[in-house]
Design a protein around this motif. Sequence first.
Motif, PDB file in Angstrom:
ATOM      1  N   GLU A 109       0.999  -1.211   0.107  1.00 48.15           N
ATOM      2  CA  GLU A 109      -0.095   0.143   0.110  1.00 48.15           C
ATOM      3  C   GLU A 109       0.678   1.266  -0.068  1.00 48.15           C
ATOM      4  OE1 GLU A 109      -4.021   1.407   2.122  1.00 48.15           O
ATOM      5  OE2 GLU A 109      -2.701   0.373   3.214  1.00 48.15           O
ATOM      6  N   VAL A 110       0.682   1.981  -0.927  1.00 46.47           N
ATOM      7  CA  VAL A 110       1.239   3.393  -0.992  1.00 46.47           C
ATOM      8  C   VAL A 110       0.536   4.580  -0.870  1.00 46.47           C
ATOM      9  CG1 VAL A 110       3.139   2.163  -2.676  1.00 46.47           C
ATOM     10  CG2 VAL A 110       1.336   3.476  -3.651  1.00 46.47           C
ATOM     11  N   MET A 111       1.220   5.641  -0.828  1.00 48.43           N
ATOM     12  CA  MET A 111       0.389   6.880  -0.765  1.00 48.43           C
ATOM     13  C   MET A 111       0.705   7.637  -2.199  1.00 48.43           C
ATOM     14  SD  MET A 111      -0.263   9.838   2.173  1.00 48.43           S
ATOM     15  CE  MET A 111      -1.602   8.818   3.044  1.00 48.43           C
ATOM     16  N   LYS A 112      -0.427   8.041  -2.687  1.00 52.34           N
ATOM     17  CA  LYS A 112      -0.255   8.828  -3.884  1.00 52.34           C
ATOM     18  C   LYS A 112      -0.930  10.401  -3.926  1.00 52.34           C
ATOM     19  CE  LYS A 112       0.033   6.666  -7.583  1.00 52.34           C
ATOM     20  NZ  LYS A 112      -0.084   5.605  -8.881  1.00 52.34           N
ATOM     21  N   PHE A 113      -0.180  11.014  -4.671  1.00 49.35           N
ATOM     22  CA  PHE A 113      -0.513  12.596  -4.771  1.00 49.35           C
ATOM     23  C   PHE A 113      -0.610  12.956  -5.961  1.00 49.35           C
ATOM     24  CE2 PHE A 113       1.916  11.755  -0.983  1.00 49.35           C
ATOM     25  CZ  PHE A 113       1.273  12.525   0.069  1.00 49.35           C
ATOM     26  N   SER A 114      -1.487  13.689  -6.536  1.00 53.75           N
ATOM     27  CA  SER A 114      -1.709  14.331  -7.783  1.00 53.75           C
ATOM     28  C   SER A 114      -2.034  15.722  -7.520  1.00 53.75           C
ATOM     29  CB  SER A 114      -3.070  13.883  -8.631  1.00 53.75           C
ATOM     30  OG  SER A 114      -3.463  14.482  -9.569  1.00 53.75           O
ATOM     31  N   VAL A 115      -1.092  16.255  -8.356  1.00 54.16           N
ATOM     32  CA  VAL A 115      -1.081  17.874  -8.466  1.00 54.16           C
ATOM     33  C   VAL A 115      -1.641  18.433 -10.096  1.00 54.16           C
ATOM     34  CG1 VAL A 115      -0.050  20.178  -8.536  1.00 54.16           C
ATOM     35  CG2 VAL A 115       0.478  18.123  -6.819  1.00 54.16           C
ATOM     36  N   SER A 116      -2.673  18.679 -10.213  1.00 48.59           N
ATOM     37  CA  SER A 116      -3.199  19.054 -11.481  1.00 48.59           C
ATOM     38  C   SER A 116      -3.491  20.588 -11.477  1.00 48.59           C
ATOM     39  CB  SER A 116      -4.423  17.998 -11.947  1.00 48.59           C
ATOM     40  OG  SER A 116      -5.452  18.448 -10.997  1.00 48.59           O
ATOM     41  N   ASP A 117      -3.463  21.040 -12.933  1.00 46.25           N
ATOM     42  CA  ASP A 117      -4.026  22.455 -13.111  1.00 46.25           C
ATOM     43  C   ASP A 117      -4.691  22.680 -14.326  1.00 46.25           C
ATOM     44  OD1 ASP A 117      -2.180  23.032 -15.299  1.00 46.25           O
ATOM     45  OD2 ASP A 117      -0.381  22.555 -13.777  1.00 46.25           O
ATOM     46  N   THR A 118      -5.145  23.864 -14.563  1.00 48.27           N
ATOM     47  CA  THR A 118      -5.918  24.221 -15.801  1.00 48.27           C
ATOM     48  C   THR A 118      -5.073  25.052 -16.696  1.00 48.27           C
ATOM     49  OG1 THR A 118      -7.253  25.776 -14.577  1.00 48.27           O
ATOM     50  CG2 THR A 118      -8.173  23.806 -14.810  1.00 48.27           C
ATOM     51  N   GLY A 119      -3.772  25.326 -16.433  1.00 46.06           N
ATOM     52  CA  GLY A 119      -2.793  25.911 -17.189  1.00 46.06           C
ATOM     53  C   GLY A 119      -2.665  25.399 -18.572  1.00 46.06           C
ATOM     54  N   GLN A 120      -1.266  26.123 -18.994  1.00 47.50           N
ATOM     55  CA  GLN A 120      -0.878  26.154 -20.527  1.00 47.50           C
ATOM     56  C   GLN A 120      -0.493  24.633 -21.207  1.00 47.50           C
ATOM     57  OE1 GLN A 120       2.047  29.016 -20.229  1.00 47.50           O
ATOM     58  NE2 GLN A 120       3.607  27.752 -20.076  1.00 47.50           N
ATOM     59  N   MET A 162      12.013   8.409  -1.347  1.00 47.74           N
ATOM     60  CA  MET A 162      11.006   8.093  -0.522  1.00 47.74           C
ATOM     61  C   MET A 162      10.200   6.904  -0.857  1.00 47.74           C
ATOM     62  SD  MET A 162       9.674  11.979   0.907  1.00 47.74           S
ATOM     63  CE  MET A 162       9.443  12.758  -0.938  1.00 47.74           C
ATOM     64  N   GLY A 163      10.704   6.211  -1.806  1.00 44.94           N
ATOM     65  CA  GLY A 163      10.314   4.745  -2.266  1.00 44.94           C
ATOM     66  C   GLY A 163       9.098   4.890  -3.227  1.00 44.94           C
ATOM     67  N   GLY A 164       9.268   6.013  -4.099  1.00 45.73           N
ATOM     68  CA  GLY A 164       8.187   6.038  -5.003  1.00 45.73           C
ATOM     69  C   GLY A 164       8.592   6.447  -6.436  1.00 45.73           C
ATOM     70  N   SER A 165       7.690   7.011  -7.218  1.00 48.14           N
ATOM     71  CA  SER A 165       8.030   7.379  -8.552  1.00 48.14           C
ATOM     72  C   SER A 165       7.187   8.672  -8.902  1.00 48.14           C
ATOM     73  CB  SER A 165       7.989   6.378  -9.529  1.00 48.14           C
ATOM     74  OG  SER A 165       6.768   5.748  -9.600  1.00 48.14           O
ATOM     75  N   ILE A 166       7.541   9.363 -10.126  1.00 47.35           N
ATOM     76  CA  ILE A 166       6.693  10.525 -10.510  1.00 47.35           C
ATOM     77  C   ILE A 166       6.473  10.194 -11.963  1.00 47.35           C
ATOM     78  CG2 ILE A 166       8.781  11.893 -10.682  1.00 47.35           C
ATOM     79  CD1 ILE A 166       7.009  14.241  -9.641  1.00 47.35           C
ATOM     80  N   THR A 167       5.335  10.682 -12.291  1.00 48.49           N
ATOM     81  CA  THR A 167       4.859  10.960 -13.693  1.00 48.49           C
ATOM     82  C   THR A 167       4.164  11.960 -14.072  1.00 48.49           C
ATOM     83  OG1 THR A 167       2.835   9.813 -13.271  1.00 48.49           O
ATOM     84  CG2 THR A 167       4.678   8.294 -13.709  1.00 48.49           C
ATOM     85  N   VAL A 168       4.058  12.265 -15.357  1.00 47.63           N
ATOM     86  CA  VAL A 168       3.040  13.489 -15.902  1.00 47.63           C
ATOM     87  C   VAL A 168       2.493  13.276 -16.959  1.00 47.63           C
ATOM     88  CG1 VAL A 168       5.132  14.177 -17.172  1.00 47.63           C
ATOM     89  CG2 VAL A 168       3.497  15.832 -16.414  1.00 47.63           C
ATOM     90  N   THR A 169       1.205  13.685 -17.073  1.00 49.92           N
ATOM     91  CA  THR A 169       0.409  13.879 -18.467  1.00 49.92           C
ATOM     92  C   THR A 169      -0.086  15.120 -18.582  1.00 49.92           C
ATOM     93  OG1 THR A 169      -1.680  13.418 -17.051  1.00 49.92           O
ATOM     94  CG2 THR A 169      -0.408  11.518 -18.198  1.00 49.92           C
ATOM     95  N   SER A 170      -0.081  15.718 -19.830  1.00 50.21           N
ATOM     96  CA  SER A 170      -0.462  17.227 -20.199  1.00 50.21           C
ATOM     97  C   SER A 170      -1.148  17.144 -21.540  1.00 50.21           C
ATOM     98  CB  SER A 170       0.670  17.947 -20.073  1.00 50.21           C
ATOM     99  OG  SER A 170       0.637  19.493 -20.118  1.00 50.21           O
ATOM    100  N   ALA A 171      -1.696  18.282 -21.742  1.00 49.78           N
ATOM    101  CA  ALA A 171      -2.253  18.623 -23.072  1.00 49.78           C
ATOM    102  C   ALA A 171      -2.068  20.321 -23.165  1.00 49.78           C
ATOM    103  CB  ALA A 171      -3.718  18.115 -23.099  1.00 49.78           C
ATOM    104  N   VAL A 172      -1.583  20.773 -24.426  1.00 53.63           N
ATOM    105  CA  VAL A 172      -1.380  22.095 -24.480  1.00 53.63           C
ATOM    106  C   VAL A 172      -2.850  22.744 -24.415  1.00 53.63           C
ATOM    107  CG1 VAL A 172      -0.674  23.858 -26.153  1.00 53.63           C
ATOM    108  CG2 VAL A 172       0.411  21.986 -25.810  1.00 53.63           C
ATOM    109  N   ASN A 173      -2.922  23.640 -23.394  1.00 51.25           N
ATOM    110  CA  ASN A 173      -3.920  24.597 -23.416  1.00 51.25           C
ATOM    111  C   ASN A 173      -4.990  24.074 -22.499  1.00 51.25           C
ATOM    112  OD1 ASN A 173      -2.648  27.052 -24.714  1.00 51.25           O
ATOM    113  ND2 ASN A 173      -3.467  26.131 -26.611  1.00 51.25           N
ATOM    114  N   GLN A 174      -4.576  23.005 -22.037  1.00 53.08           N
ATOM    115  CA  GLN A 174      -5.727  22.246 -21.000  1.00 53.08           C
ATOM    116  C   GLN A 174      -5.131  22.083 -19.626  1.00 53.08           C
ATOM    117  OE1 GLN A 174      -7.525  18.627 -23.046  1.00 53.08           O
ATOM    118  NE2 GLN A 174      -7.335  19.599 -24.887  1.00 53.08           N
TER     119      GLN A 174
END
Length: 231
Positions: A109-120, A162-174
Amino acid sequence: ILNNGQHLLGLLNNVLDLSKIAVGKLEYNFSNINVDSFIADIFCLMQVHATDKNLSLIMHARNPLPLQIHSDPVRLRQVLINLIHNGIKFTEKGQVTLTIWTEFINEKEVMKFSVSDTGQGIPDNMLGNIFKPFEQVEDFISRKEQGAGLGLSICTELVQHMGGSITVTSAVNQGSEFIFSVDPGDIANQKRVLLAFEQEHSTNKFLALAPLQGHVLIVDDMDDIRLLIGQ
């Protein structure tokens, strides 16, 4: 002067951290973290920056969370503030959202964090490089948002330790979404609560203090310091 001083301090700290990472000297100190107050404090700090840009800062839990986890509070805070700050910096309207949840990965069991925005957003051809040192989204960000391109590289290193990994997904202007995980320690027997992370959780104890009455004498040989403390 203050804003530029803080910017230079941030750049200096990033360069120092990257140098320590390169020689394996970056220190980690793991301890128990009270999840509710920990996240609420970050909310209080980052809401100021969001409000300055008329953005909404939202934090919520996707499922009931353990009251405590075992990790490095300084480094976890550093990663969250960096990602949230980036979200605010590159978003002109809308919101930045921090979502927290737990899930099982390979029976752990791991703890996950998501930081999302409505930016460029970030172009697809640049997504593979943004976690590398000194890489930025060239010619896509305005001059007023320049930096050293070290923050995401440091975040990657910290998350791995800290025993984890980081990924990103993105769409231009979204917008963009950064998701990372950390090892929360043994939380199997932890009580779970659907936390709200409301700002007043960490500030009521200060707001409830009785107002001070009387006079304060300020003694200093510099006019500026007297004026600052007086205000």
